[in-house]
Scaffold this motif. Structure first.
Motif, PDB file in Angstrom:
ATOM      1  N   GLN A 549       0.860  -1.178   0.000  1.00 38.16           N
ATOM      2  CA  GLN A 549       0.000   0.000   0.000  1.00 38.16           C
ATOM      3  C   GLN A 549       0.896   1.228   0.000  1.00 38.16           C
ATOM      4  OE1 GLN A 549      -2.028  -1.037   3.697  1.00 38.16           O
ATOM      5  NE2 GLN A 549      -3.962  -1.102   2.589  1.00 38.16           N
ATOM      6  N   GLY A 550       0.559   2.214  -0.792  1.00 38.62           N
ATOM      7  CA  GLY A 550       1.462   3.348  -0.858  1.00 38.62           C
ATOM      8  C   GLY A 550       0.853   4.608  -1.408  1.00 38.62           C
ATOM      9  N   VAL A 551       1.645   5.658  -1.290  1.00 37.29           N
ATOM     10  CA  VAL A 551       1.318   6.980  -1.803  1.00 37.29           C
ATOM     11  C   VAL A 551       2.508   7.485  -2.595  1.00 37.29           C
ATOM     12  CG1 VAL A 551       0.676   9.347  -1.220  1.00 37.29           C
ATOM     13  CG2 VAL A 551      -0.100   7.466   0.221  1.00 37.29           C
ATOM     14  N   GLU A 552       2.244   8.031  -3.782  1.00 33.29           N
ATOM     15  CA  GLU A 552       3.285   8.665  -4.587  1.00 33.29           C
ATOM     16  C   GLU A 552       2.862  10.100  -4.883  1.00 33.29           C
ATOM     17  OE1 GLU A 552       4.341   4.527  -7.024  1.00 33.29           O
ATOM     18  OE2 GLU A 552       3.466   6.244  -8.062  1.00 33.29           O
ATOM     19  N   LEU A 553       3.793  11.008  -4.703  1.00 36.87           N
ATOM     20  CA  LEU A 553       3.525  12.422  -4.951  1.00 36.87           C
ATOM     21  C   LEU A 553       4.659  13.011  -5.771  1.00 36.87           C
ATOM     22  CD1 LEU A 553       1.905  15.065  -4.393  1.00 36.87           C
ATOM     23  CD2 LEU A 553       3.332  15.362  -2.357  1.00 36.87           C
ATOM     24  N   ALA A 554       4.314  13.717  -6.844  1.00 37.11           N
ATOM     25  CA  ALA A 554       5.309  14.428  -7.657  1.00 37.11           C
ATOM     26  C   ALA A 554       4.841  15.863  -7.844  1.00 37.11           C
ATOM     27  CB  ALA A 554       5.478  13.747  -9.013  1.00 37.11           C
ATOM     28  N   PHE A 555       5.795  16.788  -7.738  1.00 41.11           N
ATOM     29  CA  PHE A 555       5.479  18.207  -7.895  1.00 41.11           C
ATOM     30  C   PHE A 555       6.613  18.867  -8.666  1.00 41.11           C
ATOM     31  CE2 PHE A 555       5.758  22.608  -5.990  1.00 41.11           C
ATOM     32  CZ  PHE A 555       4.665  23.118  -6.681  1.00 41.11           C
ATOM     33  N   ASP A 556       6.307  19.335  -9.867  1.00 37.32           N
ATOM     34  CA  ASP A 556       7.275  20.048 -10.707  1.00 37.32           C
ATOM     35  C   ASP A 556       6.782  21.471 -10.901  1.00 37.32           C
ATOM     36  OD1 ASP A 556       8.444  17.595 -10.919  1.00 37.32           O
ATOM     37  OD2 ASP A 556       7.968  17.275 -13.028  1.00 37.32           O
ATOM     38  N   ARG A 560      10.150  30.876 -11.069  1.00 32.36           N
ATOM     39  CA  ARG A 560      10.372  32.013 -11.969  1.00 32.36           C
ATOM     40  C   ARG A 560      10.972  31.427 -13.235  1.00 32.36           C
ATOM     41  NH1 ARG A 560      14.080  34.995  -7.687  1.00 32.36           N
ATOM     42  NH2 ARG A 560      15.592  34.192  -9.179  1.00 32.36           N
ATOM     43  N   ARG A 561      11.182  32.287 -14.223  1.00 28.84           N
ATOM     44  CA  ARG A 561      11.791  31.791 -15.461  1.00 28.84           C
ATOM     45  C   ARG A 561      13.165  31.177 -15.221  1.00 28.84           C
ATOM     46  NH1 ARG A 561       9.500  33.049 -20.249  1.00 28.84           N
ATOM     47  NH2 ARG A 561       7.805  34.584 -20.269  1.00 28.84           N
ATOM     48  N   ASP A 562      13.861  31.647 -14.196  1.00 33.02           N
ATOM     49  CA  ASP A 562      15.226  31.177 -13.957  1.00 33.02           C
ATOM     50  C   ASP A 562      15.332  30.237 -12.757  1.00 33.02           C
ATOM     51  OD1 ASP A 562      14.654  33.036 -12.018  1.00 33.02           O
ATOM     52  OD2 ASP A 562      16.609  34.042 -12.097  1.00 33.02           O
ATOM     53  N   LEU A 563      14.196  29.810 -12.177  1.00 35.89           N
ATOM     54  CA  LEU A 563      14.233  28.994 -10.968  1.00 35.89           C
ATOM     55  C   LEU A 563      13.162  27.907 -11.061  1.00 35.89           C
ATOM     56  CD1 LEU A 563      15.797  28.914  -8.250  1.00 35.89           C
ATOM     57  CD2 LEU A 563      13.839  30.136  -7.243  1.00 35.89           C
ATOM     58  N   THR A 564      13.594  26.644 -11.134  1.00 34.65           N
ATOM     59  CA  THR A 564      12.670  25.517 -11.218  1.00 34.65           C
ATOM     60  C   THR A 564      13.014  24.483 -10.157  1.00 34.65           C
ATOM     61  OG1 THR A 564      14.051  24.323 -12.809  1.00 34.65           O
ATOM     62  CG2 THR A 564      12.381  25.816 -13.705  1.00 34.65           C
ATOM     63  N   SER A 565      12.040  23.639  -9.857  1.00 34.44           N
ATOM     64  CA  SER A 565      12.302  22.581  -8.882  1.00 34.44           C
ATOM     65  C   SER A 565      11.460  21.359  -9.204  1.00 34.44           C
ATOM     66  CB  SER A 565      12.006  23.061  -7.457  1.00 34.44           C
ATOM     67  OG  SER A 565      10.625  23.309  -7.281  1.00 34.44           O
ATOM     68  N   ARG A 566      11.936  20.218  -8.698  1.00 37.06           N
ATOM     69  CA  ARG A 566      11.213  18.950  -8.784  1.00 37.06           C
ATOM     70  C   ARG A 566      11.182  18.317  -7.405  1.00 37.06           C
ATOM     71  NH1 ARG A 566      14.298  15.290 -12.878  1.00 37.06           N
ATOM     72  NH2 ARG A 566      16.085  16.283 -11.880  1.00 37.06           N
ATOM     73  N   PHE A 567      10.084  17.627  -7.118  1.00 31.10           N
ATOM     74  CA  PHE A 567       9.979  16.926  -5.846  1.00 31.10           C
ATOM     75  C   PHE A 567       9.242  15.621  -6.076  1.00 31.10           C
ATOM     76  CE2 PHE A 567       7.554  15.937  -1.931  1.00 31.10           C
ATOM     77  CZ  PHE A 567       8.620  15.745  -1.071  1.00 31.10           C
TER      78      PHE A 567
END
Length: 702
Positions: A549-556, A560-567
């Motif tokens: 049993q599980g949970v998966e979460l992704a957030f991209d 700003r135009r010059d600052l991105t992140s992934r989780f």
């Protein structure tokens, strides 16, 4: 995590929140938030509209600031996937999805591997991710959950690599990278189009002394892709992939050995000291595979055909003492030597029609795959191949037929499919000596696996979905080799049968962010587990019931135009739902080994100037059990940080790129991967301390 599926209310709460903020973010972004995928649906579809957990890693995410040596570099950013670099090229990467494949002693099983439409997994389900050519990668699609059932004998998921399409003017590129532990990598490639003929050619050489003692390796890869269009509605593609590797095998270590010196090989015992060097454990691989794909459109419909063949030769020296002359038993040799011929064909028809006031896409397909091994085993006398102890011919044949449909109308998308799979194993024993006897035999497996999914578009920015399927997973040829570590083939193993449920939400937050949330449950009967493992030989048995049993979460997001992140975050409760007898009795409720309860990845990338990117990465894994009884010391939890910098410059026909990265920035000591159920207690594979790599590339375009 609560038992069963009590987390469903979280979906409703998050859905309400996302619906309220769906248009609140800044519109400026360079992220591709809704890529087109073919994995899962078999036909092109927007990933946002699929009732499945599927992630796409684009070329920048695979290559920028990366040495492009192991697929784990990119896969670490995908929720639900554990991709471990074992620091042991003799055993390949360790990849599992939702816990499937974690028990594999080497290579990848439980996860279907495909490259450019050609299988990189054998008919029995075993694959080698090392054959993926990352230098030429354009994207990777990673599918988890119920929709992997449509691919047959794989319960965990599908990882599909697509290489670069040749376009534009001819160019040539060369690169060199160097890093810690004597690691160097050199590459040269060319690509372009000439009179309607496209080509991509690549050659790479990797050499490393290895982080651990006795872990040096040399790897050479070659790749060629040729494309042509016979007419305006068809495309023909030829692909050839070569892989040649020589690698020492440091084996695992005991907990005491790891604490004493993480880089050293295990000292062994008085009767068997330093097994890795005593038996000079090592592995050589020669792999060559070629394939052709043909695609033709007939109005809205599409015909796709593929065929491939290849040859793979392996010689592996294991830490197994030579047999005594008075006790000759089959398979007792410590040197594995086999030559494998394999081939296959596949085809599908994709029909698009209007039906019931909506769009109906239906795929009819069939696959046929075969492998044949001429396998021998010999005594390993201090690293030298000696007396013959095993000789046989092993055949595996896999056949699959399937139908899959998707119907879209208004705010609803309904899809479903059915696949029939049959896998046949046969062994012709050529080593019938004394008490050894004749171990020839065969075993056939077959199963029909259904899948069903539905998507509801709550609004243009939020999709809710649910899916369900039944899957099955046969033992691989390697898992059938021993009924015990010293006796013959185990034809009595049953396939693992699984029931998958998944529900989730996908949301676009403005034009700059995407959130994916998936909740899943998998119940499995007759799970295949390690019975005993010693000196490179592992025998398996069927356990009772297991529960995941599980949970998966992704957030991209682009802040700003010059600052991105992934989780990416995964919480996975994987337990034995009922106890079973083994070498040590296993109780109901025990955690399945090789599967961390919690894993997370995050990065923050900053572009301070055009062509320059700097990023910091964080990785967390909770503790990991190493045996079914949960009695041995688990690999402790860890958190590490990495940093990377990449740059690009253009000057006329020239393009230059550079990268530098430091992994394990704070020099943590941790276990990077584990060997499940090792009978000698050598469960642990230590990861490197602080290490780095720098590289440069130059490309000239005519």
């Amino acid at each position: 995590m609560p038992p069963r599926f009590t987390l469903a209310p979280i979906v409703l709460a998050l859905t309400s929140a996302l619906a309220g903020i769906a248009h609140a973010a800044d519109d400026s972004t360079s992220l591709v938030l809704n890529p087109v995928v073919v994995t899962g649906s078999r036909a092109e579809a927007a990933s946002f509209d699929m009732p499945a957990a599927i992630d796409v890693l684009d070329r920048d995410q695979i290559t920028a600031g990366q040495p492009r040596i192991n697929a784990s570099e990119a896969l670490v950013a995908v929720p639900g996937v554990i991709a471990n670099n074992r620091q042991n090229y003799a055993q390949d990467l360790q990849i599992s999805t939702r816990g499937f494949g974690a028990r594999s002693a080497f290579g990848v099983r439980g996860v279907k591997l495909i490259a450019d439409g050609i299988p990189a997994s054998m008919p029995d389900g075993q694959g080698q991710a090392a054959t993926f050519n990352l230098d030429m990668a354009e994207r990777m699609e990673v599918l988890r959950g119920p929709y992997s059932a449509i691919y047959g004998n794989h319960s965990g998921g599908v990882i599909q690599l697509f290489t670069r399409e040749p376009t534009g003017r001819p160019s040539i590129e060369g690169g060199f990278a160097a890093g810690s532990y004597g690691t160097t990598k050199a590459e040269i490639n060319a690509q372009g189009q000439l009179e309607g003929l496209g080509y991509v050619i690549d050659a790479t050489r990797l050499k490393t002394d290895g982080y651990r003692d006795h872990s040096a390796a040399t790897r050479e890869q070659a790749f060629a892709k040729i494309t042509t269009k016979p007419d305006d509605v068809s495309k023909l593609t030829f692909v050839v992939n070569g892989f040649w590797q020589r690698a020492d095998d440091p084996l695992g270590v005991t907990w005491a050995s790891y604490k004493n010196n993480p880089r050293a090989i295990d000292p062994g015992t008085g009767s068997s000291p330093t097994p890795a060097t005593t038996y000079n454990t090592r592995k050589s691989i020669d792999h060559l595979q070629g394939g052709v794909t043909y695609e033709r459109r007939f109005g809205p419909d599409t015909l796709q055909l593929s065929a491939y063949s290849g040859q793979r030769s392996v010689i592996q020296y294991q830490a197994i003492p030579p047999s005594s002359a008075t006790a000759i038993t089959r398979g007792s040799g410590g040197v594995v030597d086999f030559d494998r011929d394999f081939y296959g064909v596949g085809g599908r028809w994709i029909a698009v029609r209007q039906a019931g006031g909506g769009k109906l896409t239906t795929t009819f397909g069939a696959d046929y795959d075969v492998s044949k091994d001429n396998r021998s085993g010999y005594d390993n006398r201090s690293g030298v191949k000696s007396t013959l102890r095993r000789k046989e011919v092993d055949n595996v044949e896999s056949t699959g037929t399937y139908i899959q449909s998707e119907w879209q109308r208004g705010d609803w998308i309904v899809s479903g499919g059915l696949r029939y799979s049959a896998v046949k194993f046969s062994v012709d024993d050529k080593y019938i000596v004394g008490i050894n006897g004749d171990d020839s035999g065969s075993r056939n497996y077959s199963k029909t696996t259904p899948v069903l999914g539905v998507v509801y578009k709550l609004n243009p920015a939020v999709n809710l979905y649910a899916s369900a399927a039944r899957g099955f997973e046969t033992p691989t040829l390697n898992e059938m080799f021993y009924a015990t570590p010293t006796t013959g083939f185990n034809f009595g193993l049953s396939p693992a049968r699984s029931e998958h449920l998944e529900t989730g939400v996908k949301a676009l937050v403005g034009n700059s962010s995407r959130v994916n949330l998936a909740l899943f449950q998998v119940k499995t009967d007759d799970e295949l587990v390690v019975l005993a493992s010693s000196g490179g030989r592992t025998s398996y048995q069927n356990a009772g019931k297991t529960l995941r049993q599980g949970v998966e979460l992704a957030f991209d997001t682009a802040w700003r135009r010059d600052l991105t992140s992934r989780f990416a975050f995964t919480m996975l409760r994987a337990i034995y739902d009922e106890g079973f007898a083994s070498t040590t009795p296993v109780d109901a409720g025990n955690t399945m080994p090789g599967i961390p309860r919690t894993s997370a990845f995050g990065d923050l990338a900053w572009k301070p100037a055009p062509g320059v990117t700097a990023a910091i990465e964080g990785i967390y894994r909770s503790r990991t059990y190493v045996n079914d009884a949960n009695t041995a010391t688990p690999a402790p939890s860890y958190a590490i940080a990495n940093v990377r910098v990449s740059a690009e410059q253009k000057a006329g026909p020239w393009r230059f790129t550079e990268f530098a990265r430091i992994d394990n920035l704070f020099d943590r000591n941790y276990i990077g991967s584990v060997i499940v159920g090792d009978g000698n207690g050598r469960y642990y594979e230590p990861a490197p301390g602080r290490n780095g790599m720098v590289g440069v590339n130059a490309r000239y375009t005519w």
